[in-house]
Design a protein around this motif. Structure first.
Motif, short mmCIF file in Angstrom:
data_model
loop_
_atom_site.label_atom_id
_atom_site.label_comp_id
_atom_site.label_asym_id
_atom_site.label_seq_id
_atom_site.Cartn_x
_atom_site.Cartn_y
_atom_site.Cartn_z
N SER A 42 5.15 9.73 8.04
CA SER A 42 6.32 10.23 7.29
C SER A 42 6.51 9.54 5.94
N GLY A 43 5.93 8.36 5.74
CA GLY A 43 6.00 7.71 4.43
C GLY A 43 7.42 7.55 3.92
N SER A 44 7.65 7.99 2.69
CA SER A 44 8.95 7.78 2.05
C SER A 44 10.02 8.75 2.55
N GLY A 45 9.62 9.82 3.20
CA GLY A 45 10.59 10.80 3.70
C GLY A 45 11.08 11.79 2.64
N GLU A 105 3.12 5.81 -3.11
CA GLU A 105 4.23 6.54 -3.75
C GLU A 105 3.99 6.68 -5.24
N GLN A 106 3.45 5.62 -5.84
CA GLN A 106 3.13 5.68 -7.28
C GLN A 106 2.01 6.68 -7.56
N ILE A 107 1.03 6.72 -6.67
CA ILE A 107 -0.06 7.71 -6.82
C ILE A 107 0.52 9.12 -6.87
N THR A 108 1.49 9.38 -5.98
CA THR A 108 2.03 10.75 -5.88
C THR A 108 2.76 11.16 -7.16
N ARG A 109 3.03 10.19 -8.03
CA ARG A 109 3.71 10.51 -9.29
C ARG A 109 2.77 10.49 -10.48
N GLN A 110 1.47 10.26 -10.26
CA GLN A 110 0.51 10.27 -11.37
C GLN A 110 0.24 11.71 -11.80
N GLY A 112 0.82 -1.21 0.00
CA GLY A 112 0.00 0.00 0.00
C GLY A 112 0.86 1.26 0.00
N SER A 113 1.91 1.27 0.80
CA SER A 113 2.80 2.44 0.83
C SER A 113 3.50 2.62 -0.52
N ALA A 114 3.88 1.49 -1.15
CA ALA A 114 4.53 1.57 -2.47
C ALA A 114 3.53 2.09 -3.51
N LEU A 115 2.29 1.62 -3.45
CA LEU A 115 1.27 2.12 -4.38
C LEU A 115 0.99 3.60 -4.13
#
Ligand code: AVI
Length: 322
Positions: A90-93, A50-55, A45-48
């Protein structure tokens, strides 16, 4: 290395299976049925996310990063030297890195993150960039009262960093409770830097939660996959679909998992019958006006002491104080 020391100091309060099960059963018993959005964030879910934030449609992260780049010198001036930084979710930081670079002489950094995988990865990445920084990570649900580890060096003040419009994932009542908790964590001399998505044209907002590549739909459905694996449920992933619509009255996106057929689901030994078309409410993403955000802060005893806003996809950073 710095990462090893940080991981040795990690406070692990990851929600356990019993906690997740109890919260899921309580939500499914409600009408309309609900599931907690915080459980989106397992490793996948966290990896997905991160992908959302790049759409291309998801303007939030890109707008906030640009706003931080532009305004961090002014923000750093308000915060001053020798702050302890505490970050919620904090997620990916990625944003943390910008903040830590801009602030003078940060005493310690405490990320609070529910996804252990995301937390560990961000610690490794940050330790490379800030080898001398004391990191005191906490793996926890930041809505729980968590006793924070104390830094070795005394801090002049605490800066609570809460970017990403994560506040928007809470109802107004929950948001006020959360801001009150932040208020306690910061103390009288503290500051909070909060990122909020602002009201704008509904079509733009809806597009952000319905990206053409289908990453957001995969992110939403991953919640069911996670529950199947971790608490022993049997949600059929091809019989629920992602739906995200803007509710102009409440100024929020409402994300649901819609049951496509009449079906029975077993969750930790209990049966739940779904009608065809019945939704499970899984997430809200509130979009704020200045007045509404200031009212939430005021209800928690906090004042907006500085604000920065980006256009054209209006997004804001707000600095709060006692
Ligand atoms: C983390 N949070 C602020 C995101 C949002 O925009 O509400 C989570 C998200 N859900 C779907 N897309 C992104």
């Amino acid at each position: 290395s710095g990462a090893e020391a940080a991981l040795a100091a990690l406070t692990d309060l990851t929600p356990d299976r019993a906690t997740i099960t109890a919260q899921v059963l309580a939500g499914l018993a409600q009408r309309p049925r609900t599931l907690p959005s915080k459980y989106f964030y397992d490793a996948r879910g966290s990896a997905l996310f991160e992908q959302i934030t790049r759409q291309p449609e998801y303007y939030l992260t890109r707008t906030e990063l640009a706003l931080l780049e532009r305004e961090l010198p002014a923000i750093a001036q308000q915060v001053g030297a020798q702050a302890r930084v505490v970050e919620y979710g904090s997620g990916s930081g990625r944003k943390t890195r910008l903040l830590l670079r801009a602030l003078p002489e940060v005493v310690a950094y405490t990320p609070i993150e529910i996804s252990r995988a995301a937390l560990v990865a961000s610690i490794h990445a940050l330790a490379g960039d800030f080898p001398a920084l004391e990191m005191l990570p906490v793996c926890a649900d930041f809505t729980d009262a968590v006793a924070l580890p104390q830094p070795q060096q005394p801090a002049r003040r605490t800066l609570l960093f809460f970017p990403g419009s994560t506040l928007g994932n809470f109802t107004d009542g929950e948001a006020v409770r959360l801001l009150r908790g932040m208020h306690r964590t910061m103390g009288a001399t503290g500051l909070a830097l909060v990122g909020i998505d602002l009201v704008k044209e509904p079509a733009r907002i809806e597009a952000a939660y319905n990206d053409a590549a289908g990453i957001t739909a995969a992110f939403t459905l991953n919640l069911l996959e996670r529950l199947n694996r971790e608490i022993g449920s049997d949600f059929a992933l091809d019989r629920f679909r992602h739906r995200a619509r803007y509710d102009p009255l409440h100024e929020r996106i409402r994300t649901e998992l819609v049951s496509e057929v009449a079906q029975r689901v077993q969750v930790a030994g209990q049966r739940f019958d779904f009608a065809a078309g019945e939704p499970i409410q899984v997430e809200y993403s509130h979009k704020y006006s200045d007045a509404r955000f200031a009212a939430l802060a005021a209800a928690a005893g906090l004042r907006v002491v500085a604000h920065w806003t980006a256009q054209p996809c209006s997004y804001g950073l707000r600095l709060l104080q006692w």
